[in-house]
Write a protein that holds these residues in place. Structure first.
Motif, short mmCIF file in Angstrom:
data_model
loop_
_atom_site.label_atom_id
_atom_site.label_comp_id
_atom_site.label_asym_id
_atom_site.label_seq_id
_atom_site.Cartn_x
_atom_site.Cartn_y
_atom_site.Cartn_z
N TYR A 31 -15.34 13.89 57.34
CA TYR A 31 -16.74 14.27 57.14
C TYR A 31 -16.87 15.24 55.98
CZ TYR A 31 -18.34 12.16 61.52
OH TYR A 31 -18.66 11.30 62.51
N VAL A 32 -17.97 15.12 55.28
CA VAL A 32 -18.27 15.97 54.14
C VAL A 32 -19.46 16.85 54.51
CG1 VAL A 32 -19.01 15.95 51.73
CG2 VAL A 32 -17.46 14.18 52.57
N THR A 33 -19.43 18.09 54.10
CA THR A 33 -20.60 18.94 54.32
C THR A 33 -21.55 18.76 53.13
OG1 THR A 33 -19.52 20.79 53.26
CG2 THR A 33 -19.37 20.67 55.65
N MET A 34 -22.82 18.85 53.42
CA MET A 34 -23.82 18.64 52.38
C MET A 34 -23.84 19.83 51.42
SD MET A 34 -27.77 17.73 52.76
CE MET A 34 -28.85 17.88 51.38
N ILE A 61 -28.53 7.81 42.10
CA ILE A 61 -28.88 8.87 43.03
C ILE A 61 -27.82 8.95 44.12
CG2 ILE A 61 -30.55 9.63 44.76
CD1 ILE A 61 -32.71 8.38 43.05
N SER A 62 -27.26 10.13 44.29
CA SER A 62 -26.32 10.37 45.39
C SER A 62 -27.05 11.17 46.44
CB SER A 62 -25.10 11.15 44.90
OG SER A 62 -24.40 10.40 43.95
N TYR A 63 -26.85 10.77 47.70
CA TYR A 63 -27.52 11.47 48.78
C TYR A 63 -26.61 11.55 50.00
CZ TYR A 63 -28.53 6.70 50.38
OH TYR A 63 -28.42 5.39 50.78
N PHE A 64 -26.96 12.42 50.90
CA PHE A 64 -26.15 12.70 52.08
C PHE A 64 -26.66 11.88 53.25
CE2 PHE A 64 -24.76 15.46 55.60
CZ PHE A 64 -23.45 15.63 55.24
N LYS A 65 -25.74 11.10 53.87
CA LYS A 65 -26.14 10.26 55.00
C LYS A 65 -24.97 10.14 55.96
CE LYS A 65 -27.85 5.65 56.07
NZ LYS A 65 -28.17 4.33 55.53
N HIS A 66 -25.19 10.49 57.19
CA HIS A 66 -24.18 10.38 58.24
C HIS A 66 -22.85 11.03 57.83
CE1 HIS A 66 -26.88 7.85 60.44
NE2 HIS A 66 -26.91 6.96 59.47
N HIS A 67 -22.92 12.25 57.38
CA HIS A 67 -21.75 13.06 57.03
C HIS A 67 -20.98 12.52 55.83
CE1 HIS A 67 -22.28 15.27 60.73
NE2 HIS A 67 -22.37 14.11 61.36
N ARG A 68 -21.62 11.70 55.02
CA ARG A 68 -20.97 11.15 53.83
C ARG A 68 -21.96 11.21 52.66
NH1 ARG A 68 -16.45 9.57 55.89
NH2 ARG A 68 -16.31 8.30 57.75
N ILE A 69 -21.41 11.14 51.45
CA ILE A 69 -22.25 11.08 50.27
C ILE A 69 -22.30 9.64 49.79
CG2 ILE A 69 -22.51 11.83 47.87
CD1 ILE A 69 -21.27 14.50 48.73
N HIS A 96 -34.71 15.97 50.72
CA HIS A 96 -33.85 17.02 51.28
C HIS A 96 -32.38 16.62 51.32
CE1 HIS A 96 -37.45 19.14 52.33
NE2 HIS A 96 -37.89 18.08 52.99
N THR A 97 -32.10 15.31 51.19
CA THR A 97 -30.71 14.86 51.28
C THR A 97 -30.10 14.57 49.91
OG1 THR A 97 -31.36 12.54 51.51
CG2 THR A 97 -31.11 13.82 53.54
N LEU A 98 -30.85 14.82 48.83
CA LEU A 98 -30.33 14.54 47.49
C LEU A 98 -29.15 15.44 47.17
CD1 LEU A 98 -33.58 14.06 45.39
CD2 LEU A 98 -32.07 12.31 46.30
N VAL A 99 -28.14 14.82 46.57
CA VAL A 99 -26.95 15.56 46.13
C VAL A 99 -26.89 15.59 44.60
CG1 VAL A 99 -24.44 15.59 46.16
CG2 VAL A 99 -25.68 14.98 48.22
N SER A 100 -27.25 14.46 43.96
CA SER A 100 -27.32 14.45 42.50
C SER A 100 -28.22 13.30 42.04
CB SER A 100 -25.93 14.32 41.87
OG SER A 100 -25.43 13.02 42.08
N VAL A 101 -28.81 13.49 40.88
CA VAL A 101 -29.65 12.47 40.25
C VAL A 101 -29.26 12.41 38.78
CG1 VAL A 101 -32.00 11.80 39.64
CG2 VAL A 101 -31.57 12.93 41.81
N SER A 102 -29.00 11.22 38.29
CA SER A 102 -28.70 11.07 36.87
C SER A 102 -29.26 9.73 36.39
CB SER A 102 -27.19 11.13 36.61
OG SER A 102 -26.53 10.08 37.28
N GLN A 103 -29.52 9.67 35.09
CA GLN A 103 -29.98 8.41 34.52
C GLN A 103 -28.77 7.57 34.21
OE1 GLN A 103 -32.56 9.28 31.28
NE2 GLN A 103 -34.25 9.84 32.61
N LYS A 104 -28.92 6.29 34.42
CA LYS A 104 -27.80 5.37 34.24
C LYS A 104 -27.66 4.93 32.81
CE LYS A 104 -26.01 1.35 36.46
NZ LYS A 104 -26.33 0.18 37.22
#
Length: 104
Positions: A31-34, A61-69, A96-104
């Motif tokens: 598990y990963v912590t947010m 977009i990377s986001y946190f879901k069920h203890h994973r990114i 609230h669950t966003l971890v990172s946002v970048s343009q592709k």
């Protein structure tokens, strides 16, 4: 050198409930912590999302879901400021669950 079978050797002597609990325990170790984002990062993400919406740019977009990114890529379909949810490839992601946002 002694060749051991590892956990296979011991699982035959355990109850199925114990094996299930050990597998859940091993899964929880991964598990990963947010990570916490600061206000400057959130403002930058907001700017990138706004640009992607206006210019139809693809984003990652990377986001946190069920203890994973988890990462989603593609065009933004919808951004709902009121409920703070954005939609990308049919997946609804809370701000609230966003971890990172970048343009592709």
């Amino acid at each position: 050198m002694n060749k051991d079978r590892g956990t296979i050797k011991w699982t035959s002597m355990m109850l199925p409930e114990h094996v299930k609990l050990l597998r859940e325990w091993a899964e929880q170790d991964e598990y990963v912590t947010m990570p916490e984002a600061d206000e400057q990062q959130k403002e930058e993400w907001g700017r990138l999302i706004q640009e992607a919406l206006e210019a139809d740019l693809e984003v990652r977009i990377s986001y946190f879901k069920h203890h994973r990114i988890v990462t989603a890529e593609g065009l933004l379909e919808k951004v709902d400021d009121y409920s703070q949810i954005l939609t990308i490839n049919g997946v609804q992601i809370s701000f609230h669950t966003l971890v990172s946002v970048s343009q592709k």
